[in-house]
Design a protein around this motif. Structure first.
Motif, mmCIF file in Angstrom:
data_model
loop_
_atom_site.group_PDB
_atom_site.id
_atom_site.type_symbol
_atom_site.label_atom_id
_atom_site.label_comp_id
_atom_site.label_asym_id
_atom_site.label_seq_id
_atom_site.Cartn_x
_atom_site.Cartn_y
_atom_site.Cartn_z
ATOM 1 N N TYR A 88 0.818 -1.216 0.000
ATOM 2 C CA TYR A 88 0.000 0.000 0.000
ATOM 3 C C TYR A 88 0.852 1.267 0.000
ATOM 4 O O TYR A 88 0.353 2.354 0.294
ATOM 5 C CB TYR A 88 -0.906 0.021 1.231
ATOM 6 C CG TYR A 88 -2.118 -0.880 1.163
ATOM 7 C CD1 TYR A 88 -2.532 -1.464 -0.032
ATOM 8 C CD2 TYR A 88 -2.866 -1.150 2.314
ATOM 9 C CE1 TYR A 88 -3.641 -2.284 -0.086
ATOM 10 C CE2 TYR A 88 -3.991 -1.957 2.267
ATOM 11 C CZ TYR A 88 -4.374 -2.530 1.073
ATOM 12 O OH TYR A 88 -5.484 -3.328 1.024
ATOM 13 N N THR A 89 2.111 1.171 -0.360
ATOM 14 C CA THR A 89 2.993 2.340 -0.342
ATOM 15 C C THR A 89 2.442 3.477 -1.194
ATOM 16 O O THR A 89 2.507 4.660 -0.815
ATOM 17 C CB THR A 89 4.404 1.963 -0.833
ATOM 18 O OG1 THR A 89 4.963 0.997 0.074
ATOM 19 C CG2 THR A 89 5.318 3.174 -0.898
ATOM 20 N N TYR A 90 1.876 3.148 -2.356
ATOM 21 C CA TYR A 90 1.349 4.197 -3.238
ATOM 22 C C TYR A 90 0.183 4.934 -2.586
ATOM 23 O O TYR A 90 -0.036 6.119 -2.873
ATOM 24 C CB TYR A 90 0.928 3.598 -4.585
ATOM 25 C CG TYR A 90 -0.351 2.781 -4.563
ATOM 26 C CD1 TYR A 90 -1.543 3.309 -5.044
ATOM 27 C CD2 TYR A 90 -0.359 1.473 -4.085
ATOM 28 C CE1 TYR A 90 -2.714 2.572 -5.049
ATOM 29 C CE2 TYR A 90 -1.520 0.733 -4.081
ATOM 30 C CZ TYR A 90 -2.695 1.280 -4.561
ATOM 31 O OH TYR A 90 -3.849 0.537 -4.552
ATOM 32 N N LYS A 91 -0.547 4.260 -1.706
ATOM 33 C CA LYS A 91 -1.641 4.920 -0.997
ATOM 34 C C LYS A 91 -1.091 5.923 0.014
ATOM 35 O O LYS A 91 -1.637 7.019 0.181
ATOM 36 C CB LYS A 91 -2.525 3.892 -0.296
ATOM 37 C CG LYS A 91 -3.160 2.883 -1.236
ATOM 38 C CD LYS A 91 -4.160 1.991 -0.530
ATOM 39 C CE LYS A 91 -4.737 0.972 -1.498
ATOM 40 N NZ LYS A 91 -6.039 0.449 -1.091
ATOM 41 N N ALA A 92 -0.021 5.533 0.688
ATOM 42 C CA ALA A 92 0.612 6.452 1.636
ATOM 43 C C ALA A 92 1.165 7.680 0.914
ATOM 44 O O ALA A 92 1.039 8.816 1.399
ATOM 45 C CB ALA A 92 1.731 5.737 2.386
#
Length: 319
Positions: free
Chosen positions: A117-121
């Motif tokens: 979920y890095t892209y969400k962060a």
């Protein structure tokens, strides 16, 4: 009636929400797709727009006249690429005068031990930066926790979202757990409730909350397993692993939920599945899937599905 643009509209969660929006017959819906637009009946209220999400000017033209953008962008190749798509959507939304934006969230409250979920962060950080000095774009992080529907595997309990393997296997009466983690919290919400809340949020006259938690049912892991044992009529086989074992990857379960995703090569499935289990259990420890009740409070007349009753009905008569 408003015009809604949906990015990543072919995904399972997106389709659940699209169905509810279409059924309301209140809105004009445009779905962005990287593929050629499918043939669609004109009375569905859906139109299609092909885009690669790479050109902000093109996206701005597509978003002209759009009131709300719902993003369901997921990682197809890399985290940076997924973030870039959302950044372009945000920039184009601002340029086109879009009123509201929902980034691709639809899960956790934080991203501890959730590297996928890095892209969400990154998107959260970008939205926060944009609105640092003034409210440039109204947005909401829709957070339902984990879908309660996952616990009915192998039986479907939604039209589009399929139940996934998880460490809490009701079908085979077994669980993989963190040692000392009986009190670790988790929120479980039906995907149908998420879809209904989003549909009501589109029509909500007040300002969207930045953090938009919705709480179907809250459990500790110990309470969830106890409910599973009661619903299934016998004790589960518990396997416990310390935080240190999970963090190092040095744990050996007798089974693990298999990750079934086309992006993972068959020879990598076992290692990926083992990694995801450990990260998921650690994320639950760090309260990543304990979400707030902001939308519960804003929509007090909406009644969320109660987990115990749903699970008892879903598993009644099942072997």
């Amino acid at each position: 009636m408003v015009k809604i643009a949906i990015a990543g509209g072919a995904g399972n969660v997106a389709q659940e929400i699209v169905d509810v929006l279409v059924a309301s017959k209140k809105h004009e819906i445009m779905i962005f797709t990287r593929r050629d637009a499918p043939q669609t009946e004109s009375d569905t209220g859906i139109s299609w727009a092909k885009t690669e999400y790479s050109n902000v000017d093109e996206l701005t033209k597509l978003l002209t006249g759009v009131h709300t953008v719902l993003s369901f962008i997921s990682v197809h190749q890399d985290q940076e690429g997924a973030f870039k798509v959302q950044k372009n959507l945000i920039d184009a939304s601002i340029a086109a005068g879009v009123k509201r934006f929902a980034p691709s969230e639809w899960a956790s409250s934080n991203f501890s031990h959730l590297p996928w979920y890095t892209y969400k962060a990154m998107t959260r950080d970008y939205l926060c930066t944009i609105n640092a000095n003034s409210n440039v774009l109204e947005y909401c992080l829709f957070q339902p926790g984990l879908f309660l529907n996952y616990l009915t595997r192998p039986y479907n309990s939604a039209k589009h979202v399929k139940p996934l393997d998880s460490p809490f296997d009701f079908a085979h009466r077994r669980a993989l757990m963190r040692k000392g983690g009986d009190d670790d919290p988790i929120t479980l919400t039906m995907v149908q409730d998420l879809a209904n809340v989003v549909a009501q949020a589109v029509e909500f006259e007040g300002e969207w909350p930045v953090v938009g938690g919705m709480s179907g049912s809250n459990f500790s892991i110990g309470e969830l397993i106890a409910l599973g044992e009661d619903v299934r009529g016998s004790e589960f086989v518990h396997e416990h692993f310390s935080s240190e074992q999970l963090e190092s990857g040095n744990y050996k379960p007798s089974w693990f939920p298999v990750v079934d995703h086309p992006s993972i090569l068959p020879e990598h499935v076992e290692a990926a599945s083992k990694m995801i289990v450990s990260e998921l259990l650690l994320a639950i420890r760090d309260k990543a899937f304990e979400v707030g009740d902001e939308w519960n409070k804003l929509l007090p007349e909406y009644k969320f599905t109660e987990a115990e009753g749903f699970l008892r009905e879903a598993w009644a008569g099942k072997p």
